[in-house]
Structures are given as structure tokens and as C-alpha cells.
Design a protein around this motif. Structure first.
Motif, PDB file in Angstrom:
ATOM      1  N   UNK A 105       0.858  -1.191   0.000  1.00  0.00           N
ATOM      2  CA  UNK A 105       0.000   0.000   0.000  1.00  0.00           C
ATOM      3  C   UNK A 105       0.889   1.235   0.000  1.00  0.00           C
ATOM      4  N   UNK A 106       0.514   2.216  -0.825  1.00  0.00           N
ATOM      5  CA  UNK A 106       1.226   3.497  -0.850  1.00  0.00           C
ATOM      6  C   UNK A 106       0.232   4.605  -0.531  1.00  0.00           C
ATOM      7  N   UNK A 107       0.554   5.498   0.413  1.00  0.00           N
ATOM      8  CA  UNK A 107      -0.433   6.480   0.902  1.00  0.00           C
ATOM      9  C   UNK A 107      -0.640   7.654  -0.037  1.00  0.00           C
ATOM     10  N   UNK A 108      -1.060   7.385  -1.250  1.00  0.00           N
ATOM     11  CA  UNK A 108      -1.395   8.445  -2.205  1.00  0.00           C
ATOM     12  C   UNK A 108      -2.304   7.854  -3.268  1.00  0.00           C
ATOM     13  N   UNK A 109      -3.194   8.695  -3.806  1.00  0.00           N
ATOM     14  CA  UNK A 109      -4.129   8.226  -4.826  1.00  0.00           C
ATOM     15  C   UNK A 109      -3.751   8.696  -6.222  1.00  0.00           C
ATOM     16  N   UNK A 110      -2.730   9.549  -6.321  1.00  0.00           N
ATOM     17  CA  UNK A 110      -2.316  10.067  -7.627  1.00  0.00           C
ATOM     18  C   UNK A 110      -0.832  10.406  -7.581  1.00  0.00           C
ATOM     19  N   UNK A 111      -0.227  10.436  -8.749  1.00  0.00           N
ATOM     20  CA  UNK A 111       1.172  10.840  -8.844  1.00  0.00           C
ATOM     21  C   UNK A 111       1.279  12.353  -8.708  1.00  0.00           C
ATOM     22  N   UNK A 112       2.395  12.790  -8.202  1.00  0.00           N
ATOM     23  CA  UNK A 112       2.652  14.223  -8.133  1.00  0.00           C
ATOM     24  C   UNK A 112       2.710  14.803  -9.542  1.00  0.00           C
TER      25      UNK A 112
END
Length: 855
Positions: free
Chosen positions: A531-538
Motif C-alpha cells: 500500500x502506498x499512501x497516495x491516490x495520484x502521482x505528483x
């Protein structure tokens, strides 16, 4: 009237006999610290009024200083603590450990804060506001008093004042400006004393009040204070105005019996703010005690001993008698490094070492780890220096062919004959290994600089080699030193170890941090349970470049290299996770409600945040998961118990990180906690991750302290803290969960490196706790060590940088740590007379610990 120093000595002797106790009943002073207090008491009784506490980093200098402060307070004296920026909260903590009722102000940082301390409600400044604006100003003033930024009365009434090293940086521009009014007002009241006079330019009534207090102080102390009449001070040049005003500011602060200068080696220049504070502002009683504190009294030369001691010496004090002994010791240390031992050299060392100790012993007090029984048997082995050299012959991955060609061409082109300043390759050669000057380098690759104008003959080959390639701009993310550092860090974090990284230059540090985060994101997305705590790339171009570079590692990523595809995958895993959390949140809230009703303090505070305006509970739970050391990525999130534990940790960290709050205020006023949480979530959300975090000059003091708290928690992110040298090398304790330091970019100053390593080499460090456990288990397995990894790009200017640092570091060790003999290869055999000579040298090494000082 000066303090009764005999009474102070008696209090110190009492503390040395029986250590003061903390809130939990623990002893606040160890045996070595108590020995230092005994020595200070002996010196005070002998009439000595200056001392340099130069204990090695992490040995507890501040506790010794605070014990002395308490003794002076008990004897009725006043204390000034002059400190570098960013350490005020830690000083407050140490002061409150000895006295829970301590209410020392936050450091005095600026001229404006000095003036604000004289401001009262009802003054002109309040009349500029109406309605709610006036109410906010009233609240701000009261809060600042309650938070101990401003005094309840006068600064002169405070027993202790902390003063920032930067306090004397105030500028007073020429012209009719408000901040140039104070000196004229002081002169007016000293001359006529007309209380009805109004300020020209009406800054605010605080200036009038400050002027009257200062003038009254001068009039009451005419026998000891000198002042000159200045006609029309508003016409003085800016520098002269500041010079004339600063002593009067000191009179406004009041006289001090004890002056403590923390990090006394810093800002040595005559016109630095610290020098001005010590020379022009601080007003002392007739018989003051001056204490300097620093782990690195010398950094680049033996004569810096004099410079550091002059900071605490009563003026005038001639230290020229030190010149010959200091130089003689320096010269014999250099001989030990380059000559074979013989009787004459040993005798020369014994003589020089004895004179060196004799001339410094009356002033210097230094404990190092040789004086700690726990370290004595491993003093030469508990730190391990492992240099990571990045070179073509040992790494075909970190040193690409393009970088090899560029570095080789720059080295060759830098030797071209030309007039000074005409060869840009010389500058690029020194900067590129550190990730600097990439814009200049890109221009050179495209032939847009004058580089081709200085190239003649066969040198044109090197220019062609430099420009060869596909014409794309340089990408720092695959700089060889960054690639090697990432590999090194990930070797530790894969085992659950944290890593502290130091570097000098922001661009490369940012690239390193971005690449670490990008790789961790890909690693987690490759794991079905990750799991990575972001829903979109920067959207940031540099962040996306880091992801592209990370994708090129086939051992890390085998998926699509299309960023749009990656973003879809990222959103999908995030939405799945969010859906699970949404289902669990209802049950979680019921459990939190039940705990709150049962009297759980943290549950009650968390409940108050659940529907607070501007706070997303989902974002808060996400932040708590990152904060908690035992994240389980295979389920919906943390259990209620884990959430409350993590929330308690976060609340403590945020309260601890804020110099304006204390735990009781947060518990009594939930809106204060809401404000702290909002600030934390604002920083937390919007980042592409926080596996690695950068701490540099733009990081706010609160952010630095929050990062410190999180980094000190085992398993919690960040796992890698990338720190700019001047920000993280002093004033931060990062030792509780880390024992590995990476020197990403070489310093020139070995004193800075010692400070950097000292962030993890401290009392009750992770390493020390592991070492104690290893000892208690019968020394089974390898002894734990503090690992130090310099990263050096071989064959470039970077290698020269490291070579100079290494030599200076060894010289520093000879003066401070007793490391005077050159390293000997393991297993080398020695003749008996050589062993005897080495033993004689070890016996003669200068020591300044309490039990080894000359009377």
C-alpha cells in the motif's frame, strides 16, 4: 551586587553528592556529570570565573549547565543563555526537568520582540484596530505571554533569559524609519526626562516605555554604566546607529551573574551577531561567571582554542601566552603522522602535550567516551567507517558510461591553460559531483558556453567527448553518488533499520529524497499486499523524473513504464484501501466513543476531532497508520487500540514540536489540538510519500521537531531522514531508532562531521542499548556498531574533498579525542621499543576530564 559564589559552590557540591531527581524519581545527573559539578565548584571557590565545558557530543553538557543554572538561581542570581536557533524548546525541557515550575521565556530572537515586551494593552498599537481585529490582537498578546514568548512584567525581572545567536542581526536603515526612534528617546529621557514627549513618527508606546526603563536603569547605575550623549542619533549611519544602540538594549535586559554561551565555537567573526551580543549587549554584574559550551572548540586549526576561549574571557584578557604551546603541540601531532617513532619524537610529544594541557587546563573541562567505563573497552571499535567509493572499476551500474565520459572530460578540460576565470570547466569540475551547476553543464553540452573558445589542439577531443550523447539535459536522479546512496540506504531499510543522511546542497538532496520515495512506491505497488499512501502521482516534473529513473531498475519494477498506467494502478490500490477503511470506520468510531465514555483521554480528544471543521478523519487515520510502527498492509487499517496508541504518540509529538503549547493546554482546550492536527495534515497530504523526508533550511522549526519525534520512533516513517548539514548537525537528537549515518556529500570541516555523527551517538542511543543487550547476552555474535558511510566519487574533485576532510578529521581527533597515533594495519607486529614508545605517548595524551585536571 553579585551573587554569593560560595553559596553557588555549596549547591553544586550538594548536587554532586546526591543527584537531583526528575518527575519520575530518576537521577538527572550521572557520575561523570556530577564529577564535572565538583570541579566547577572547586574552580568557583578558587575565584575562577570562566570555564569551557567541551564534553564530546552526546555526553550531556546541557545537564551540567542546567545544574549550574539551578545553583545560581538558588543563590539569587540571574542567568543569560545565548543559544543557536532551534534549540530553545530543548533548553526549556531540560530546565523544567530540574524545576517543573520553570517558566523560562522562549528565546529572545529579534529587536521587534524586545520592543514588544514593553507593549501594554491600551497602547497606540491597539487603537489602530477595531472590533474583532482588536480582540485578536488582545488574544495574541495574552497567548504570547501565557506561552512565555513575552514576559508578564519586564525582561529585567526574568531570572533566566534565553537569547538567540541571531538577536543582534537587527538592522537600522538610514532615514526616518520607526525602528530608529529608540536611541533618540533614550537620549531624551537621559537628558530632560520629559514624560509627555511623543515619538516623532509614532512607532508605538512600547518604544517610549522601553526608553524610560532603560534611561532609569542607566541613571540608577551611573557608577558602573558609561554612556555618551549623542546629538541627533537619527542621522547616524546604519552600522553606527546599531553599535550605539546595542549597549542600551543590554541595559533593558538587566545585569546577569551567569552567562552561558551554547555552541561557543560558532560565528567566530568579529562582526557576527553572536560576537556583538557578547561584546556589546550583555551587561554583567561586577563578578560574573562565564561558561562556554561546545563539543568542537577547534575545527580547522589549533589556534581556534584561543578564539573559542575569548568568547567567555573577561575583557581585556591576553591569551597570547597560549600561542607557543598550541603551535608546538600541532607540530608534534603532524610529526607523529609522517615520521617513524623514536626516542626524540616521543620526548618531544611528552613535552608538547604537557605544555598543551598546562595552558588549557585552567579553562577547559572535557569528558569524552574514554572517561565512560561503558565505552572504555570498545572506544576504538564501536564506530565503523565504511567508505563507499563510486568508481567505474567497481560499479558498472552506479557509474554509467555517460557519467564516466562527462567526469573524465571535465577533469581533462579543467587543466587547460587560460587566464583566471576563463575556464568554466574548472568550476563545473568542482560542482558537478555534488549535483551543482547542472544548468551550466547542460549549456556546455549544447555548446552554449565559451568552453569551446578555450579549447585548442588535441583538447578538442575532450570537448567532443563532453558533448557526445543524445543531447538530453542532465538528470540528477541518476548521479552516481545518488544511485550508490540509494542502494546503501535500501540495504538498511529492508532490514527495518533507519538511516540518517547528511549533505550540503539542496538540489542533490531533493533528488535523493524523491528517488527514495519513488522506489519505495514502486516496491509497494509490486507487492499484492502493498500500500502506498497516495491516490495520484505528483504533478511536479522532478518527482515524475524520479519515477522514470526508478522504473529503469528491472530488479525493482517489471510493470508498465507509462506514468498514466502507473497512476491508474495507484488509484486502484488506494480506492480499495479507502473502501475497506470506510467500512471499518463505523465500527472504529463506536469503539472510540465507548473508550471516551470510559474515561480514555485520547479517545475523548480523538472524538472531538472526528467532526471538527477542516479535518478529514480519513486523512488523519492515514497519517496515524504512517505514524504507527506496526502497520499491517493486508487489512483495512489499525484496530481501535492501535489507533488510540498511534494518536497518543502523534499528539505527544505535535505538542512536543510546538514551542507554543503544553500538554495541559491541549487537553483543556481541544481547539488547540485541532490547530496542531490541521497543520500536521496540511503537511502530510499532498506529498507523494514520506518514506524519506528532507529537512533543510526551508523546514519550519515545528516541522523539524515533528520529524525528529517520528524518526525516533522505531518502524515509523520516515525511514530515511535526508538532512542539510547546517540544519541537522546541531540541536537535534536522532539517536533513539537510528545507528547509521551516511555522509552523502563531504564537508571540509571535521567539526561539522563530528556533530553529525553525534546526532546518533548519544546517551541512551539505539546503539548503546543494543551494545548493553549484546554484553548481557555474553557477547554472542558481532558487536553492534555505529556505521558511518561516506560516499565518494573516485577520480573526481569529490575525492580531493574527502582526502582533505580525512586529514583534518585525524588532526581534530588528535586534539580532542586522543587519536594521535596513525592507524596501524591489523595484525602488524611491533618491536618492543615501539610498543613502549606508543604506550608512553598514550599516557602523555592531554586529558581535561574532572579527575585528570591540574589544580
Amino acid at each position: 551586587m553579585s551573587v554569593d559564589w560560595i553559596k553557588v559552590a555549596k549547591v553544586l557540591e550538594r548536587q554532586a553528592g546526591t543527584s537531583p531527581k526528575g518527575r519520575g524519581g530518576e537521577a538527572l545527573l550521572d557520575e561523570g556529570q556530577r564529577a564535572s559539578l565538583t570541579e566547577l565548584a572547586r574552580r568557583i571557590r578558587a575565584g575562577r570565573r570562566m570555564a569551557l565545558i567541551a564534553d564530546e557530543v552526546g555526553m550531556g553538557k546541557t545537564r551540567i549547565a542546567v545544574a549550574l543554572i539551578q545553583a545560581v538561581r538558588e543563590a539569587g542570581g540571574r542567568i543569560a543563555i545565548v543559544i543557536p536557533p532551534g534549540v530553545g524548546v530543548q533548553w526549556q525541557k531540560e530546565l523544567s526537568a530540574f524545576d517543573p515550575e520553570d517558566r523560562t521565556l522562549l528565546p529572545l530572537r529579534s529587536f521587534d520582540t524586545f520592543l514588544d515586551s514593553f507593549l501594554n494593552e491600551g497602547d497606540e498599537e491597539w487603537q489602530r484596530y477595531t472590533g474583532s481585529a482588536q480582540d485578536r490582537l488582545h488574544q495574541k498578546r495574552n497567548d504570547r505571554k501565557l506561552q512565555r514568548e513575552l514576559p508578564m512584567g519586564l525582561l529585567q525581572d526574568e531570572e533566566i533569559l534565553m537569547i538567540s545567536h541571531n538577536f543582534a542581526n537587527a538592522r537600522f536603515p538610514e532615514g526616518d524609519t520607526p525602528r530608529r526612534g529608540l536611541l533618540g528617546e533614550i537620549q531624551h529621557y537621559l537628558g530632560r526626562g520629559n514624560p509627555e514627549r511623543r515619538l516623532y513618527n509614532g512607532y508605538h508606546a512600547a518604544m517610549v516605555r522601553a526608553a524610560t526603563v532603560i534611561a532609569d536603569t542607566v541613571k540608577s547605575n551611573r557608577d558602573v554604566l558609561n554612556f555618551e550623549r549623542i546629538m541627533r542619533p537619527e542621522n547616524l549611519a546604519a552600522a553606527e546607529y546599531g553599535e550605539k544602540l546595542r549597549p542600551f538594549i543590554g541595559y533593558g535586559l538587566g545585569p546577569f551573574d551567569l552567562v552561558i554561551v551554547d555552541e561557543a565555537h560558532k560565528a567566530r567573526k568579529h562582526d557576527s551577531s553572536l560576537s556583538r551580543i557578547l561584546r556589546e549587549i550583555l551587561w554583567t554584574t561586577p563578578d560574573p561567571l562565564r561558561i562556554g559550551m561546545t563539543a568542537t572548540p577547534v575545527e580547522l586549526g589549533v589556534m581556534q582554542w584561543k578564539g573559542t576561549l575569548s568568547r567567555i574571557a573577561p575583557a581585556p584578557m591576553d591569551l597570547s601566552h597560549m600561542d607557543a604551546p598550541l603551535n608546538a603541540y600541532k607540530e608534534v601531532l603532524e610529526r607523529l603522522q609522517r615520521e617513524d617513532l623514536d626516542e626524540d619524537l616521543v620526548k618531544a610529544f611528552e613535552t608538547a602535550a604537557g605544555d598543551f594541557q598546562k595552558v588549557l587546563a585552567p579553562y577547559v573541562l572535557r569528558r569524552d567516551k574514554r572517561d565512560d567505563p561503558e565505552f572504555a573497552e570498545v572506544i576504538d571499535t564501536y564506530r565503523e567507517l565504511d567508505i563507499r567509493r563510486v568508481a567505474p572499476e567497481n560499479s558498472d551500474v552506479t557509474f554509467s558510461r555517460d557519467w564516466l565520459r562527462w567526469f573524465a572530460a571535465l577533469e581533462a578540460l579543467s587543466f587547460l591553460p587560460c587566464r583566471p576565470g576563463e575556464n568554466p570547466m574548472k568550476l563545473m569540475r568542482t560542482r558537478l559531483p555534488h549535483g551543482l551547476g547542472t544548468d551550466m553543464f547542460d549549456a556546455a553540452l549544447k555548446g552554449e558556453t565559451s568552453a569551446n573558445q578555450v579549447v585548442v589542439g588535441t583538447a578538442a577531443v575532450w570537448l567532443e567527448a563532453l558533448a557526445a550523447g543524445n543531447g538530453e539535459e542532465i538528470d540528477l536522479h541518476d548521479l552516481p553518488s545518488i544511485t550508490e546512496t540509494v542502494r546503501l540506504i535500501e540495504g538498511y531499510t529492508a532490514r527495518g533499520e533507519k538511516v540518517l543522511v547528511f549533505g550540503r546542497f539542496t538540489a542533490a538532496l531533493q533528488a535523493l529524497t524523491r528517488l527514495l520515495d519513488a522506489r519505495e512506491m514502486l516496491r509497494r505497488l509490486s507487492d499484492p499486499d502493498g500500500h502506498w499512501p497516495a491516490s495520484a502521482l505528483s504533478k511536479d516534473k522532478n518527482a515524475r523524473d524520479a519515477i522514470r529513473i526508478a522504473m529503469q531498475d528491472p530488479m525493482l519494477w517489471s510493470g508498465s513504464r507509462d506514468l498514466d498506467v502507473l497512476e491508474s494502478q495507484l488509484k486502484e490500490q488506494y480506492d480499495i484501501r479507502a473502501g475497506r477503511r470506510e467500512q471499518a470506520m463505523k465500527a472504529l468510531r463506536q469503539e472510540v466513543e465507548a473508550e471516551a465514555k470510559a474515561g480514555n483521554r485520547d479517545a475523548a480528544l480523538l472524538r472531538s476531532l472526528w467532526n471538527a471543521e477542516g479535518i478529514s478523519i480519513a486523512a488523519l487515520l492515514e497519517a496515524l497508520e504512517a505514524h504507527h510502527p506496526s502497520r499491517n498492509e493486508t487489512r483495512a487499517g489499525l484496530s481501535a487500540t492501535e489507533v488510540l496508541d498511534a494518536f497518543a504518540d502523534l499528539r505527544a509529538d505535535l505538542t512536543d514540536a510546538s514551542p507554543d503549547e503544553d500538554e495541559n493546554q491541549v487537553e483543556a482546550k481541544p481547539e488547540k489540538l485541532e490547530a496542531l492536527v490541521r497543520g500536521h495534515l496540511k503537511e502530510y497530504t499532498g506529498r507523494e510519500g514520506n518514506f524519506a523526508r528532507l529537512m533543510n533550511g526551508s523546514s519550519s522549526p515545528q516541522t523539524r521537531r515533528t520529524l525528529q519525534a517520528a524518526f525516533n520512533r522505531p518502524g515509523a516513517w520516515p525511514m530515511a531522514l535526508v538532512t542539510q548539514s547546517k540544519v541537522g548537525s546541531e540541536g537535534l537528537n536522532l539517536h533513539e531508532a537510528c545507528s547509521t549515518v551516511v555522509l552523502f556529500q563531504s564537508e571540509w570541516n571535521p567539526g561539522i562531521v563530528e556533530q553529525q555523527i553525534g546526532r546518533v551517538d548519544r546517551k541512551n542511543s539505539l546503539w548503546l542499548n543494543r551494545f548493553r543487550s549484546w554484553k548481557s547476552n555474553g557477547n554472542v555474535g558481532n558487536m553492534p556498531r555505529i556505521m558511518i558511510h561516506p560516499v565518494v566519487i573516485s577520480g573526481t574533485y569529490d575525492e580531493h574533498n574527502w582526502s582533505v576532510l580525512e586529514t583534518r578529521w585525524q588532526q581534530l581527533g588528535g586534539q580532542l579525542s586522543g587519536n594521535v597515533l596513525p592507524p596501524r594495519s591489523e595484525g602488524a607486529s611491533l618491536l618492543n621499543n615501539v610498543r613502549d614508545w606508543e604506550n608512553r605517548i598514550r599516557v602523555a595524551i592531554p586529558r581535561f576530564s574532572p579527575d585528570k585536571l591540574l589544580p
